[in-house]
Design an enzyme around this catalytic site. Sequence first.
Site, PDB file in Angstrom:
ATOM      1  N   ARG A 122       0.882  -1.336   0.031  1.00 34.42           N
ATOM      2  CA  ARG A 122       0.173  -0.157  -0.168  1.00 34.42           C
ATOM      3  C   ARG A 122       0.881   1.176  -0.099  1.00 34.42           C
ATOM      4  NH1 ARG A 122      -2.610  -2.817   4.003  1.00 34.42           N
ATOM      5  NH2 ARG A 122      -4.679  -4.220   3.015  1.00 34.42           N
ATOM      6  N   LYS A 144       1.251  11.029 -12.055  1.00 34.53           N
ATOM      7  CA  LYS A 144       0.564  10.267 -12.702  1.00 34.53           C
ATOM      8  C   LYS A 144       1.299   8.808 -12.778  1.00 34.53           C
ATOM      9  CE  LYS A 144      -2.813  12.782 -15.202  1.00 34.53           C
ATOM     10  NZ  LYS A 144      -3.170  13.291 -16.568  1.00 34.53           N
ATOM     11  N   GLU A 186       6.490  19.045 -25.508  1.00 29.93           N
ATOM     12  CA  GLU A 186       5.734  19.423 -24.351  1.00 29.93           C
ATOM     13  C   GLU A 186       6.407  20.676 -23.742  1.00 29.93           C
ATOM     14  OE1 GLU A 186       3.259  17.560 -22.711  1.00 29.93           O
ATOM     15  OE2 GLU A 186       3.265  15.733 -23.977  1.00 29.93           O
ATOM     16  N   LYS A 230       4.517  22.964 -14.794  1.00 26.16           N
ATOM     17  CA  LYS A 230       3.783  21.730 -14.524  1.00 26.16           C
ATOM     18  C   LYS A 230       3.494  21.815 -12.937  1.00 26.16           C
ATOM     19  CE  LYS A 230       2.841  17.060 -15.438  1.00 26.16           C
ATOM     20  NZ  LYS A 230       2.760  15.726 -16.121  1.00 26.16           N
ATOM     21  N   ARG A 244      -6.002  21.117 -14.103  1.00 22.02           N
ATOM     22  CA  ARG A 244      -4.930  20.148 -14.499  1.00 22.02           C
ATOM     23  C   ARG A 244      -5.259  19.648 -16.054  1.00 22.02           C
ATOM     24  NH1 ARG A 244      -1.523  15.684 -11.344  1.00 22.02           N
ATOM     25  NH2 ARG A 244      -0.491  14.936 -13.082  1.00 22.02           N
ATOM     26  N   ASN A 248      -3.345  18.791 -20.867  1.00 23.13           N
ATOM     27  CA  ASN A 248      -3.645  17.882 -22.216  1.00 23.13           C
ATOM     28  C   ASN A 248      -3.880  18.585 -23.502  1.00 23.13           C
ATOM     29  OD1 ASN A 248      -3.741  15.324 -20.877  1.00 23.13           O
ATOM     30  ND2 ASN A 248      -5.603  16.074 -19.831  1.00 23.13           N
ATOM     31  N   HIS A 251      -3.293  16.844 -26.662  1.00 24.13           N
ATOM     32  CA  HIS A 251      -3.382  15.589 -26.223  1.00 24.13           C
ATOM     33  C   HIS A 251      -4.512  15.064 -26.790  1.00 24.13           C
ATOM     34  CE1 HIS A 251       0.023  16.612 -23.965  1.00 24.13           C
ATOM     35  NE2 HIS A 251       0.267  15.334 -23.863  1.00 24.13           N
ATOM     36  N   HIS A 268       5.097   9.972 -28.786  1.00 18.28           N
ATOM     37  CA  HIS A 268       4.030  10.854 -28.290  1.00 18.28           C
ATOM     38  C   HIS A 268       4.092  12.405 -28.636  1.00 18.28           C
ATOM     39  CE1 HIS A 268       1.498  12.045 -24.765  1.00 18.28           C
ATOM     40  NE2 HIS A 268       2.378  12.800 -24.380  1.00 18.28           N
TER      41      HIS A 268
END
Lengths: 370, 370
Positions: A122, A144, A186, A230, A244, A248, A251, A268
């Site tokens: 955990r 993420k 990016e 970021k 947030r 994207n 994206h 990407h």
Amino acid sequence: METIIPVKLPENSYKIVIKPGSLSVIGDYLTPLKLGQKILLVSNPEIFNFYGETVVNSLTQNGFEVFIHLIPAGEQFKTLSQIEKVYDSALTHRLERSSTLLALGGGVIGDMTGFAAATWLRGLNFIQVPTSLLAMVDASVGGKTGVNHPLGKNLIGAFYQPKLVLIDPEVLTTLPEREFRAGMAEVIKYGVIWDDNLFAQLEQCDRLSSFSDLTPELLQTILTRSCQAKADVVGQDEKESGLRAILNYGHTIGHAVESLTGYSLVNHGEAVAIGMEVAGAIAVKLNLWNCMDAKKQNQLIVKTGLPTQIPTGVKIEDIINSLSSDKKVKAGKVRFILPTKIGEVLITSEVSNDLIREVLTENSNYSIFC
Amino acid sequence: METIIPVKLPENSYKIVIKPGSLSVIGDYLTPLKLGQKILLVSNPEIFNFYGETVVNSLTQNGFEVFIHLIPAGEQFKTLSQIEKVYDSALTHRLERSSTLLALGGGVIGDMTGFAAATWLRGLNFIQVPTSLLAMVDASVGGKTGVNHPLGKNLIGAFYQPKLVLIDPEVLTTLPEREFRAGMAEVIKYGVIWDDNLFAQLEQCDRLSSFSDLTPELLQTILTRSCQAKADVVGQDEKESGLRAILNYGHTIGHAVESLTGYSLVNHGEAVAIGMEVAGAIAVKLNLWNCMDAKKQNQLIVKTGLPTQIPTGVKIEDIINSLSSDKKVKAGKVRFILPTKIGEVLITSEVSNDLIREVLTENSNYSIFC
């Protein structure tokens, strides 16, 4: 040159450290974090071959007991079954909750290591040491983590914050040029959505298409401003409930292009570049964005050596269909992030399929709409 | 009778609602939570057969779109591969981040559903509807989710909080008596570690070994005080960095006994009862705890029809060895939770293997040490 960027979150705040040469003294950065003695270093064989010894030596010198787990390179290994192998290593080496998983690699290694750290006992300590530009400015910051489901990218995952992100820009010397450019997509994104000063600095460069085009100072600036952007956004909306989503930008279409080209033809960053081009054009069509700014964005993307056109063979209707299965669909509606000026965007679900079709048909033909 | 217990956490606070008959109006409890329209109800075939229709009807009446995912009953299905099947259902039904996973079942269903909710799309809404006494007073509160690794229980998991825990005591009518008693072990635990008033109320009962021994009022009290105790502890230490460890009273030896009997001969609550007996004896030997209080604990355990003795065939040295592989080992040291009076415990790593051996040899023979 050392930059420290604090990422302030309701819980689990941490720092991003950007410093050339820091990899060889990584142990000095970890010692103050009061981690347990055991570290499981997760990497891929190629990256480990370049930097593994340096990292292990420094950690060992600082009293850590280091174990190694290598995952084959490539998106096709970003699976739950590979995570199970990380679990097996964690069990074999008797990692405890105070132990640490350290990701040494690009976005795939970072996402996977983070997910294993989030879900073993955990939650163990997690350290990000990104080795690609894309991972430095994007994947390693913000918590993420995850792996792919056979039917979709990053569908399995968790939000889980690292204790430290350590960026050594010098490792970019070994990064393939195409991957460098993917990371730059990016960087350009942060200029458009958040930081007009970063955008302006990029405009002043004659070339942006390889590591050798940048002075160490400019690289430090690019990394700092991108990570700061970021961190600002994530600090205001850790779990992607609102703001947030602006990360994207590019994206929405980008993911569709990646998916429809089988995650191989277009990488990407290239897909994001194409997506920014399309989103910019949509914004212009909707009279949200100045056409001249859209052209400036186009010029930056071209200068970086990134594509602006939908790859030949990808059908417009397939893109439209693909949009509706995106992870960020809300109540069945596709959300677009659209620029309103350099450094500012808005989020909207009000883009019609007809408009998307129109823009995709005209794809990047500025003579039509400027 | 309706009790509402707030669980206050730094982020993600939620409520525990305890109300007889609430299952048939569950939709009314979910509507104010502003969840998305889609709910994936996860259960096992037996529980779903009892209560599925009631729950689905109420949810549907409240406008929710409900999908069903059943997992076969039993700890042997608490695996990552079963979680993958939940992911597949989530994908098939196109769940979004605003969608909800609802656990209708005991601890296994709750832990698994919570883990799937934590890790699909990096986190969906999660609702706990526990149907066993053990799940009501323990598993459903506090955010521990997870599955078993082939080599250890709950090694794979995450901390992930529900949006609501809805407890309908009336569902305990269908709970097998042995499972009822297993839940009572955790109730007794809360009396010893946190709530001397709860302990005193249990002492006043003539019988505690089946659902029919309790009046609805006493059952409501037991559920309320147990959940309140857990909420108090978890509210002070969500991620088990300190205080929360006291919830493991009886679990150190208990886990070893469960593991060594293959998780079949002795169930979790029975193992915890044996573990509390042993921990109590250790505390008495160390002059931490009054011998009379240890006897009172013993009497409660016996009155509930729970075991106090290590099962025949389990070797003392195997228990000692098993302790060192427990998840909560810190820096290689086994931690014990030991009572100092009714309602208070301390946490210590200073219990010698010799003392453990001594107590296990004398197991529950109060004439020796009182």
